[in-house]
Write a protein that holds these residues in place. Sequence first.
Motif, PDB file in Angstrom:
ATOM      1  N   ILE A  78     -25.527 -53.208 -58.286  1.00 43.76           N
ATOM      2  CA  ILE A  78     -25.962 -51.851 -57.949  1.00 43.76           C
ATOM      3  C   ILE A  78     -24.692 -51.057 -57.682  1.00 43.76           C
ATOM      4  CG2 ILE A  78     -27.269 -50.436 -56.327  1.00 43.76           C
ATOM      5  CD1 ILE A  78     -29.043 -52.929 -55.855  1.00 43.76           C
ATOM      6  N   GLY A  79     -24.327 -50.188 -58.605  1.00 44.19           N
ATOM      7  CA  GLY A  79     -23.013 -49.550 -58.585  1.00 44.19           C
ATOM      8  C   GLY A  79     -22.742 -48.740 -57.336  1.00 44.19           C
ATOM      9  N   GLY A  80     -21.465 -48.735 -56.939  1.00 46.17           N
ATOM     10  CA  GLY A  80     -21.064 -48.010 -55.751  1.00 46.17           C
ATOM     11  C   GLY A  80     -19.796 -47.196 -55.914  1.00 46.17           C
ATOM     12  N   ASP A  81     -19.360 -46.944 -57.174  1.00 43.70           N
ATOM     13  CA  ASP A  81     -18.168 -46.129 -57.446  1.00 43.70           C
ATOM     14  C   ASP A  81     -16.881 -46.790 -56.955  1.00 43.70           C
ATOM     15  OD1 ASP A  81     -19.850 -44.188 -58.513  1.00 43.70           O
ATOM     16  OD2 ASP A  81     -19.898 -42.998 -56.674  1.00 43.70           O
ATOM     17  N   THR A  82     -16.900 -48.106 -56.740  1.00 42.56           N
ATOM     18  CA  THR A  82     -15.735 -48.766 -56.159  1.00 42.56           C
ATOM     19  C   THR A  82     -15.467 -50.087 -56.837  1.00 42.56           C
ATOM     20  OG1 THR A  82     -14.749 -49.511 -54.064  1.00 42.56           O
ATOM     21  CG2 THR A  82     -17.102 -49.927 -54.366  1.00 42.56           C
ATOM     22  N   ASN A  83     -14.218 -50.496 -56.827  1.00 42.62           N
ATOM     23  CA  ASN A  83     -13.849 -51.749 -57.480  1.00 42.62           C
ATOM     24  C   ASN A  83     -14.560 -52.919 -56.821  1.00 42.62           C
ATOM     25  OD1 ASN A  83     -12.036 -54.245 -58.039  1.00 42.62           O
ATOM     26  ND2 ASN A  83     -11.357 -52.693 -59.486  1.00 42.62           N
TER      27      ASN A  83
END
Length: 778
Positions: A78-83
Amino acid sequence: MGGLIAPSGAQAATPTPTAVTIDGTKPGLTFDGVGAISGGGGNSRLLVDYPEPQRSQLLDYLFKPGYGASLQVLKLEIGGDTNSTDGAEPSIEHTRGTVDCNQGYEWWLADQAKARNPDIKFYGLSWGAPGWIGNTGSGGHFWSQDSVNYLMDWMGCATRHHLNVSYLGGWNERGFDKAWYENLKSALVARGYGATKVVAADDTWDVADAMATDPAFKNAVDVVGVHYPCGYMSDFSSCPSPANAQALGKPLWASENGSEDADGGAPAVARGINRGYLDGKMTSFINWPVIASLYPDLFFSTDGMSIANQPWSGTYSIGKTTWVTAHTTQFTKPGWRYIDSASGYLGGARTNGSYVTLKGVNNRDYSTVIETLDATAAQTASFTVKGGLSTGNVHVWSTDLNSTNPADWFVHQQDVTPAHGTYTLTLQPGRVYTVTTTTGQGKGTATPPPAAPMKLPYADGFETPATTTSPKYFADMNGAFQTVACGGGRTGTCLRQMAPTRPINWTDEPYNAPYTMMGDGSWSNYTVTADTMFEQSSTVELLGRVNQQGRNNNGLNAYHLRVSDTGAWSIDKSDTSWHFTTLASGTTTALGTGRWHTVALTLDNATLTASIDGTAVGSTTDTSFTNGRAGLGVTGYQTDQFDNFALTPGTPTTHTGPIASALPGTCARPTAGTSGAAVQLWACDGSAQQVWTRTNGTLTHNGKCLDVTGGGTANGTPVELWDCNGGANQQWAPQPDGSLMSAQSGRCLDDPAGATADGTPLEIWDCNGGANQRWTLP
């Protein structure tokens, strides 16, 4: 082929045969499936950009029943804009309340998986989260109602994509908050997702201790998911679980396991799938990651079912891990039941290998999966079938993991008819076997095209829609770069960094600004150009000669041209610990915000030149990095834009001399100057036989190229001379530590075991920085 069927009572190959009774009336726990993870670091990013038919072939090898890995569970980040290891996944909600369900490529992948296997189970998990979550300013606080609401928004997006999410977790490998999980369970029920099961805590067995003493927490959790219960990056020979976890009465899963090379890690995966149940009663094994479809300079660039890191050429390699996984997934289904009395260790000894038996929901079919990976001699196992299970023909499949020939992997070896329900199997060492009453299995036959470098010039004006909102070939490392309508009075489509605030991080890198990269690691001399528009006071950057990244984005070998809206500019270099060195700097006329400007970085051998709006503003010299891909970035979480990205080739340069090892007095030389000649290590003697010519990413001798034999990507693949053909297996990227990386596989030219004897054959192996992988090039 190994593993012959003998009539019952035949002479045993070992004095201690194994007797197994497969009794259909004595089932064990319910099998929940074998799966893999897309995410935890952009590992499937390049797959979506593969051309057809290769993209469909790769998807078939992953998900199509009876073809390849036939995965039964797909776990999605679930994407979070972070590496989140080797890349960043975009969030569906960069700012509170603005939901875009088309962000990222996980929806596309899930849809492709479901199209091939309608029965596949989906499982969602966060590694990081957008910065607005938690209401505590920059960085945020994950264990909050905001993150529960965010997951409900993500579930809503899944519904819009017609995906049924069977399982949902919390925060990857960051412990747990009991009240948060209870709130998550309540929210799922309230929002109509009551069938979705909660997994906790995607970390250690500590969660079982907490569940044992807290009824409310226990009731909120449906599945206990633990990471690496067999040990991290180990041989997976032992996979225990604590007694208190088994006493909970909940399914226990290895909800992340693997982190193993697509070929070299296959034995560990084969052990882990079996032994997770034998040792710890774990009913699901989920491999990280699903595929190595990411750039070779990233830390975990060869882990997964297969390797697919060249979308421009369409080449790929199907790893052995695919086939050891298929030995379970092609012969079972979630909902089958283990038969404990027909599962154990051969001859009662772990070193002989393991076996597990599962029976189908029809109470007739069964499959036994056997591994003999640590055995040193042939052995026999006799099977007696009873309790209503089929006593008809059984089909024997095998994989010889000691073989480098794909023809020896996942082979339908033989059929046998049991005599009065009994048969005997002779098991060879180093194998995985499946004995089954089921049919419908198969081995994919698609053949990839040869590898090839990505040619320059290259341009992307972001006007041609890509399959997802990420532009073709660009892999985000932090932040989220999305194609949107241009600002600043410009028509058309531009690339925008979308994350306006620092996200909740998963990795711990000291520099975590947004950047995205693309292209071929063997590029050397070129100019990278882009139009830029500052939406607010900020600094953008162009990246050149991007090569090795530190683990979890903890550094990057690259040159950076940084330009601020104030007119300040600098040429900097970074290393794999994120140490920055300013090589040149200055100030030009202020560029301002809301207006477009063109910036360019030219890399010409040791000379680096910065240009703004067509005027060179400064230059410097540096020899740290000789090759690498290109990229774009913003030095903070600002929403700046880019357009008209272009790469223009420079002048090739040629150097002639020996390839000298860091091991004293030794050099690389071919056995002859003809195609097929092995390349070996010999004492340096200054002879013409040891002279090579280096031009950009190729090394030639007598007009022939240093070549990875057969385009192989596995550890131990030898190198040789071959007719130069432009293939990526003939492209070599020098690294700052002196190693020489194959542009195709991401593995390094290696002197096996650091040998110094004349005639030692050279090969490729995982890059490790050892003296036996460091070379002085011409």
